[in-house]
Design an enzyme around this catalytic site. Sequence first.
Site, PDB file in Angstrom:
ATOM      1  N   HIS A  87       6.578   1.371  -1.719  1.00 47.38           N
ATOM      2  CA  HIS A  87       6.808   2.654  -1.043  1.00 47.38           C
ATOM      3  C   HIS A  87       7.718   2.508   0.182  1.00 47.38           C
ATOM      4  O   HIS A  87       8.105   3.505   0.786  1.00 47.38           O
ATOM      5  CB  HIS A  87       5.475   3.350  -0.698  1.00 47.38           C
ATOM      6  CG  HIS A  87       4.822   2.907   0.569  1.00 47.38           C
ATOM      7  ND1 HIS A  87       3.822   1.956   0.622  1.00 47.38           N
ATOM      8  CD2 HIS A  87       5.013   3.308   1.849  1.00 47.38           C
ATOM      9  CE1 HIS A  87       3.440   1.798   1.865  1.00 47.38           C
ATOM     10  NE2 HIS A  87       4.140   2.603   2.643  1.00 47.38           N
ATOM     11  N   ASP A 132       1.812  -1.190  -5.480  1.00 51.50           N
ATOM     12  CA  ASP A 132       2.709  -0.958  -4.342  1.00 51.50           C
ATOM     13  C   ASP A 132       3.366  -2.265  -3.905  1.00 51.50           C
ATOM     14  O   ASP A 132       3.015  -2.844  -2.875  1.00 51.50           O
ATOM     15  CB  ASP A 132       1.888  -0.326  -3.202  1.00 51.50           C
ATOM     16  CG  ASP A 132       2.778   0.244  -2.112  1.00 51.50           C
ATOM     17  OD1 ASP A 132       4.004   0.312  -2.310  1.00 51.50           O
ATOM     18  OD2 ASP A 132       2.223   0.616  -1.056  1.00 51.50           O
ATOM     19  N   SER A 232       3.436  -1.082   7.080  1.00 53.73           N
ATOM     20  CA  SER A 232       3.542  -1.153   5.622  1.00 53.73           C
ATOM     21  C   SER A 232       4.547  -2.189   5.160  1.00 53.73           C
ATOM     22  O   SER A 232       5.597  -2.363   5.777  1.00 53.73           O
ATOM     23  CB  SER A 232       4.004   0.198   5.072  1.00 53.73           C
ATOM     24  OG  SER A 232       2.914   1.041   4.943  1.00 53.73           O
ATOM     25  N   GLY A 233       4.210  -2.844   4.050  1.00 52.05           N
ATOM     26  CA  GLY A 233       5.108  -3.841   3.479  1.00 52.05           C
ATOM     27  C   GLY A 233       4.938  -5.211   4.120  1.00 52.05           C
ATOM     28  O   GLY A 233       5.408  -6.210   3.596  1.00 52.05           O
TER      29      GLY A 233
END
Length: 288
Positions: A87, A132, A232-233
Amino acid sequence: MFLVVVVVVVVLVSVSPACASGGFPKFPADACGRRAIPWKPEREPRVVGGEEPPYGAVPWQVELRFGDRHQCGGALISVRLVLTAAHCWLEGLVVVAGAHGPPGTAPYEQVLRVERAIQHPDFRKLGPYSHDIAVLLLAAPGVRFNILVKPACFAYESPPPGTWCEVSGWGASDPSTPDRLSPVLRSAAVPLLSLETCRKDGVYGGRQQPILDSMLCAGHLRGGIDACGGDSGGPLVCERDGRHELTGIVSWGDGCAKKDRPGVYTRVASFLPWIRESAREFGVDYDF
Ligand code: 4AZ
Protein backbone atom coordinates in the site's frame (compact mmCIF):
# COMPACT_ATOMS: atom_id res chain seq x y z
CA MET A 1 61.72 8.57 -4.39
CA PHE A 2 58.67 10.49 -5.58
CA LEU A 3 57.63 7.53 -7.72
CA VAL A 4 57.89 5.16 -4.75
CA VAL A 5 55.63 7.41 -2.67
CA VAL A 6 53.08 7.59 -5.49
CA VAL A 7 53.11 3.80 -5.94
CA VAL A 8 52.68 3.23 -2.20
CA VAL A 9 49.79 5.71 -2.03
CA VAL A 10 48.08 4.17 -5.07
CA VAL A 11 48.43 0.65 -3.66
CA LEU A 12 47.15 1.71 -0.24
CA VAL A 13 44.16 3.50 -1.72
CA SER A 14 43.23 0.62 -4.00
CA VAL A 15 43.37 -2.05 -1.30
CA SER A 16 41.87 0.04 1.45
CA PRO A 17 38.39 -1.33 2.02
CA ALA A 18 37.27 1.99 3.47
CA CYS A 19 37.50 3.70 0.10
CA ALA A 20 35.04 1.47 -1.67
CA SER A 21 32.32 2.14 0.84
CA GLY A 22 32.17 5.85 1.36
CA GLY A 23 34.72 6.13 4.13
CA PHE A 24 33.60 3.14 6.18
CA PRO A 25 35.21 -0.28 6.23
CA LYS A 26 33.44 -2.75 3.98
CA PHE A 27 31.67 -5.56 5.73
CA PRO A 28 31.41 -9.13 4.47
CA ALA A 29 28.42 -9.90 2.29
CA ASP A 30 27.04 -12.35 4.84
CA ALA A 31 27.01 -9.79 7.65
CA CYS A 32 23.30 -9.06 7.47
CA GLY A 33 21.44 -7.96 10.52
CA ARG A 34 24.36 -7.01 12.72
CA ARG A 35 24.38 -3.50 14.08
CA ALA A 36 27.68 -1.71 14.56
CA ILE A 37 26.08 1.01 16.68
CA PRO A 38 24.81 -0.47 19.94
CA TRP A 39 21.12 0.18 20.54
CA LYS A 40 18.32 -1.34 22.54
CA PRO A 41 15.08 0.59 22.86
CA GLU A 42 13.47 0.58 26.30
CA ARG A 43 10.90 -2.12 26.86
CA GLU A 44 8.76 0.06 29.07
CA PRO A 45 6.15 1.87 27.02
CA ARG A 46 6.88 5.31 28.36
CA VAL A 47 7.01 7.24 25.13
CA VAL A 48 4.33 6.77 22.51
CA GLY A 49 6.27 6.19 19.32
CA GLY A 50 9.49 5.02 21.00
CA GLU A 51 12.85 6.72 21.15
CA GLU A 52 15.39 8.19 18.77
CA PRO A 53 18.18 5.68 18.12
CA PRO A 54 21.70 6.96 17.39
CA TYR A 55 22.46 7.47 13.69
CA GLY A 56 23.21 4.17 11.98
CA ALA A 57 21.68 1.95 14.67
CA VAL A 58 18.94 0.79 12.29
CA PRO A 59 21.19 0.29 9.24
CA TRP A 60 18.58 -1.64 7.19
CA GLN A 61 15.96 1.10 7.50
CA VAL A 62 15.18 3.04 4.33
CA GLU A 63 12.83 5.91 3.71
CA LEU A 64 10.55 6.03 0.66
CA ARG A 65 10.15 9.59 -0.54
CA PHE A 66 8.01 11.16 -3.19
CA GLY A 67 9.79 14.37 -4.09
CA ASP A 68 10.44 16.01 -0.72
CA ARG A 69 7.56 14.23 0.93
CA HIS A 70 7.93 11.26 3.25
CA GLN A 71 5.83 8.38 2.01
CA CYS A 72 6.76 5.26 3.95
CA GLY A 73 9.50 3.12 5.43
CA GLY A 74 11.16 0.06 3.96
CA ALA A 75 13.95 -2.40 4.68
CA LEU A 76 17.08 -3.42 2.79
CA ILE A 77 17.44 -7.17 2.29
CA SER A 78 20.27 -7.04 -0.24
CA VAL A 79 22.27 -4.58 -2.37
CA ARG A 80 19.39 -4.00 -4.76
CA LEU A 81 16.29 -5.30 -2.97
CA VAL A 82 13.99 -3.45 -0.60
CA LEU A 83 10.89 -4.85 1.05
CA THR A 84 8.02 -2.52 1.85
CA ALA A 85 4.23 -2.58 2.12
CA ALA A 86 2.23 -2.88 -1.11
CA HIS A 87 0.00 0.00 0.00
CA CYS A 88 3.08 2.28 0.09
CA TRP A 89 3.92 1.89 -3.54
CA LEU A 90 3.36 4.59 -6.13
CA GLU A 91 5.27 5.33 -9.32
CA GLY A 92 8.07 7.86 -8.86
CA LEU A 93 9.14 6.96 -5.32
CA VAL A 94 12.82 7.10 -4.46
CA VAL A 95 14.52 5.07 -1.76
CA VAL A 96 16.79 6.83 0.71
CA ALA A 97 19.27 4.70 2.65
CA GLY A 98 21.28 6.08 5.57
CA ALA A 99 18.60 8.67 6.36
CA HIS A 100 17.86 9.91 9.86
CA GLY A 101 16.52 13.47 10.07
CA PRO A 102 15.08 15.80 7.44
CA PRO A 103 16.19 15.17 3.81
CA GLY A 104 19.85 15.86 3.17
CA THR A 105 20.92 16.17 6.80
CA ALA A 106 22.37 12.72 7.52
CA PRO A 107 26.05 12.26 6.60
CA TYR A 108 25.72 9.00 4.66
CA GLU A 109 22.40 9.43 2.89
CA GLN A 110 22.12 7.64 -0.45
CA VAL A 111 19.20 8.46 -2.72
CA LEU A 112 18.42 5.54 -5.00
CA ARG A 113 16.15 5.24 -7.97
CA VAL A 114 13.68 2.36 -8.10
CA GLU A 115 14.08 0.46 -11.35
CA ARG A 116 11.15 -1.90 -10.90
CA ALA A 117 8.56 -2.70 -8.26
CA ILE A 118 6.33 -5.72 -7.77
CA GLN A 119 3.31 -5.52 -5.51
CA HIS A 120 1.98 -8.83 -4.35
CA PRO A 121 -0.66 -10.00 -6.84
CA ASP A 122 -3.07 -10.82 -3.99
CA PHE A 123 -2.78 -7.41 -2.35
CA ARG A 124 -6.30 -6.40 -1.14
CA LYS A 125 -7.72 -9.75 -2.23
CA LEU A 126 -8.78 -10.88 1.26
CA GLY A 127 -9.51 -7.46 2.80
CA PRO A 128 -8.04 -3.97 2.42
CA TYR A 129 -4.64 -4.94 3.85
CA SER A 130 -4.18 -8.54 2.76
CA HIS A 131 -0.82 -9.52 1.23
CA ASP A 132 0.53 -6.05 1.96
CA ILE A 133 4.03 -6.52 0.59
CA ALA A 134 6.06 -5.18 -2.33
CA VAL A 135 9.62 -5.80 -3.52
CA LEU A 136 11.52 -2.90 -5.01
CA LEU A 137 14.51 -3.32 -7.30
CA LEU A 138 17.01 -0.48 -6.88
CA ALA A 139 18.78 0.80 -9.97
CA ALA A 140 22.24 -0.75 -10.46
CA PRO A 141 24.68 -0.87 -8.77
CA GLY A 142 22.37 -0.48 -5.76
CA VAL A 143 23.29 0.56 -2.25
CA ARG A 144 26.86 1.03 -1.09
CA PHE A 145 26.95 -0.86 2.16
CA ASN A 146 29.00 0.34 5.10
CA ILE A 147 28.74 -0.16 8.83
CA LEU A 148 25.83 2.30 9.02
CA VAL A 149 23.97 1.06 5.93
CA LYS A 150 23.48 -2.71 5.58
CA PRO A 151 20.69 -5.24 5.10
CA ALA A 152 18.60 -7.06 7.67
CA CYS A 153 18.63 -10.85 7.60
CA PHE A 154 15.62 -12.67 6.27
CA ALA A 155 13.27 -14.27 8.82
CA TYR A 156 12.64 -17.80 7.59
CA GLU A 157 10.27 -18.26 10.47
CA SER A 158 8.64 -15.92 12.94
CA PRO A 159 9.75 -16.17 16.55
CA PRO A 160 7.15 -17.24 19.13
CA PRO A 161 4.62 -14.86 20.73
CA GLY A 162 6.16 -12.97 23.61
CA THR A 163 9.44 -12.34 21.74
CA TRP A 164 10.52 -8.71 21.93
CA CYS A 165 11.18 -7.16 18.56
CA GLU A 166 11.77 -3.61 17.31
CA VAL A 167 9.80 -1.42 14.96
CA SER A 168 11.20 1.79 13.48
CA GLY A 169 10.18 4.65 11.26
CA TRP A 170 9.45 8.33 10.79
CA GLY A 171 5.79 7.89 11.67
CA ALA A 172 3.85 10.02 14.10
CA SER A 173 5.05 9.90 17.70
CA ASP A 174 1.81 11.38 19.05
CA PRO A 175 -1.26 9.23 18.30
CA SER A 176 -3.56 12.25 18.54
CA THR A 177 -1.85 13.74 15.46
CA PRO A 178 -1.20 10.66 13.28
CA ASP A 179 -0.45 12.85 10.27
CA ARG A 180 2.35 14.76 11.96
CA LEU A 181 5.51 12.84 11.15
CA SER A 182 8.52 12.58 13.41
CA PRO A 183 11.43 14.73 12.18
CA VAL A 184 13.86 11.96 13.14
CA LEU A 185 13.87 8.19 12.90
CA ARG A 186 12.41 6.53 15.98
CA SER A 187 12.39 2.98 17.19
CA ALA A 188 10.39 1.08 19.78
CA ALA A 189 10.46 -2.36 21.37
CA VAL A 190 7.23 -4.35 21.01
CA PRO A 191 6.40 -7.95 21.95
CA LEU A 192 4.90 -10.33 19.36
CA LEU A 193 1.32 -11.42 20.07
CA SER A 194 -0.27 -14.71 19.04
CA LEU A 195 -2.73 -14.79 16.15
CA GLU A 196 -5.24 -16.19 18.62
CA THR A 197 -4.96 -13.12 20.87
CA CYS A 198 -5.12 -10.78 17.90
CA ARG A 199 -8.26 -12.48 16.56
CA LYS A 200 -10.19 -12.14 19.81
CA ASP A 201 -13.55 -10.39 19.71
CA GLY A 202 -12.32 -7.45 21.78
CA VAL A 203 -9.26 -7.07 19.57
CA TYR A 204 -9.51 -7.52 15.78
CA GLY A 205 -12.18 -10.26 15.72
CA GLY A 206 -15.18 -9.79 13.41
CA ARG A 207 -13.75 -6.96 11.35
CA GLN A 208 -13.67 -6.08 7.69
CA GLN A 209 -10.03 -7.05 7.59
CA PRO A 210 -9.59 -10.47 9.21
CA ILE A 211 -6.23 -11.31 10.79
CA LEU A 212 -4.79 -13.70 8.21
CA ASP A 213 -2.11 -16.31 8.89
CA SER A 214 0.18 -14.16 6.75
CA MET A 215 -0.12 -11.29 9.24
CA LEU A 216 1.55 -10.81 12.58
CA CYS A 217 0.45 -8.68 15.52
CA ALA A 218 2.82 -6.93 17.86
CA GLY A 219 2.46 -4.40 20.61
CA HIS A 220 0.71 -3.96 23.91
CA LEU A 221 -2.96 -4.68 24.54
CA ARG A 222 -2.88 -1.96 27.19
CA GLY A 223 -1.83 0.49 24.45
CA GLY A 224 0.84 3.15 24.72
CA ILE A 225 3.48 2.13 22.19
CA ASP A 226 3.01 1.26 18.54
CA ALA A 227 3.76 2.03 14.92
CA CYS A 228 1.68 4.89 13.53
CA GLY A 229 0.92 6.91 10.39
CA GLY A 230 4.04 7.13 8.21
CA ASP A 231 5.72 4.02 9.65
CA SER A 232 4.05 1.79 7.07
CA GLY A 233 6.35 -0.39 5.01
CA GLY A 234 9.04 -0.16 7.68
CA PRO A 235 10.79 -3.01 9.44
CA LEU A 236 9.89 -5.06 12.47
CA VAL A 237 13.11 -6.90 13.30
CA CYS A 238 13.71 -9.60 15.89
CA GLU A 239 17.16 -10.50 17.13
CA ARG A 240 18.44 -14.04 17.01
CA ASP A 241 22.04 -14.95 17.86
CA GLY A 242 23.09 -11.32 17.47
CA ARG A 243 21.49 -10.91 14.05
CA HIS A 244 18.39 -8.91 13.31
CA GLU A 245 15.87 -10.68 11.14
CA LEU A 246 13.19 -8.90 9.16
CA THR A 247 10.13 -10.55 10.68
CA GLY A 248 7.41 -8.04 9.85
CA ILE A 249 6.52 -5.08 7.68
CA VAL A 250 4.40 -2.31 9.20
CA SER A 251 1.00 -2.69 7.56
CA TRP A 252 -2.06 -1.47 9.45
CA GLY A 253 -3.94 -1.06 12.72
CA ASP A 254 -6.99 0.64 14.15
CA GLY A 255 -5.44 3.98 15.11
CA CYS A 256 -2.17 3.95 17.00
CA ALA A 257 -1.19 2.77 20.46
CA LYS A 258 -4.84 2.28 21.47
CA LYS A 259 -5.92 -0.26 24.05
CA ASP A 260 -6.69 -3.65 22.45
CA ARG A 261 -5.56 -2.41 19.03
CA PRO A 262 -2.01 -3.68 18.47
CA GLY A 263 -0.06 -3.00 15.31
CA VAL A 264 -0.56 -5.45 12.45
CA TYR A 265 2.38 -6.43 10.27
CA THR A 266 2.90 -8.46 7.11
CA ARG A 267 4.48 -11.75 8.18
CA VAL A 268 7.66 -11.84 6.08
CA ALA A 269 8.27 -15.58 6.52
CA SER A 270 4.97 -16.28 4.73
CA PHE A 271 6.28 -14.66 1.57
CA LEU A 272 9.66 -16.31 1.07
CA PRO A 273 8.72 -18.19 -2.15
CA TRP A 274 7.16 -15.05 -3.62
CA ILE A 275 10.19 -12.89 -2.75
CA ARG A 276 12.49 -15.50 -4.33
CA GLU A 277 10.36 -15.56 -7.43
CA SER A 278 10.36 -11.75 -7.64
CA ALA A 279 14.15 -11.64 -7.30
CA ARG A 280 14.41 -14.18 -10.11
CA GLU A 281 12.09 -12.08 -12.23
CA PHE A 282 14.31 -9.06 -11.61
CA GLY A 283 17.31 -11.17 -12.58
CA VAL A 284 19.20 -10.49 -9.33
CA ASP A 285 20.86 -12.96 -7.04
CA TYR A 286 19.32 -13.48 -3.73
CA ASP A 287 20.50 -16.60 -2.00
CA PHE A 288 18.05 -17.56 0.51
C1 4AZ B 1 -0.20 4.04 8.90
O1 4AZ B 1 -1.16 4.73 8.58
C2 4AZ B 1 -0.31 3.14 10.08
N1 4AZ B 1 -0.83 1.24 14.63
C3 4AZ B 1 0.72 2.28 10.35
C4 4AZ B 1 0.64 1.45 11.45
C5 4AZ B 1 -0.46 1.49 12.25
C6 4AZ B 1 -1.50 2.35 12.00
C7 4AZ B 1 -1.41 3.19 10.91
C8 4AZ B 1 -0.50 0.57 13.44
O2 4AZ B 1 0.85 4.09 8.26
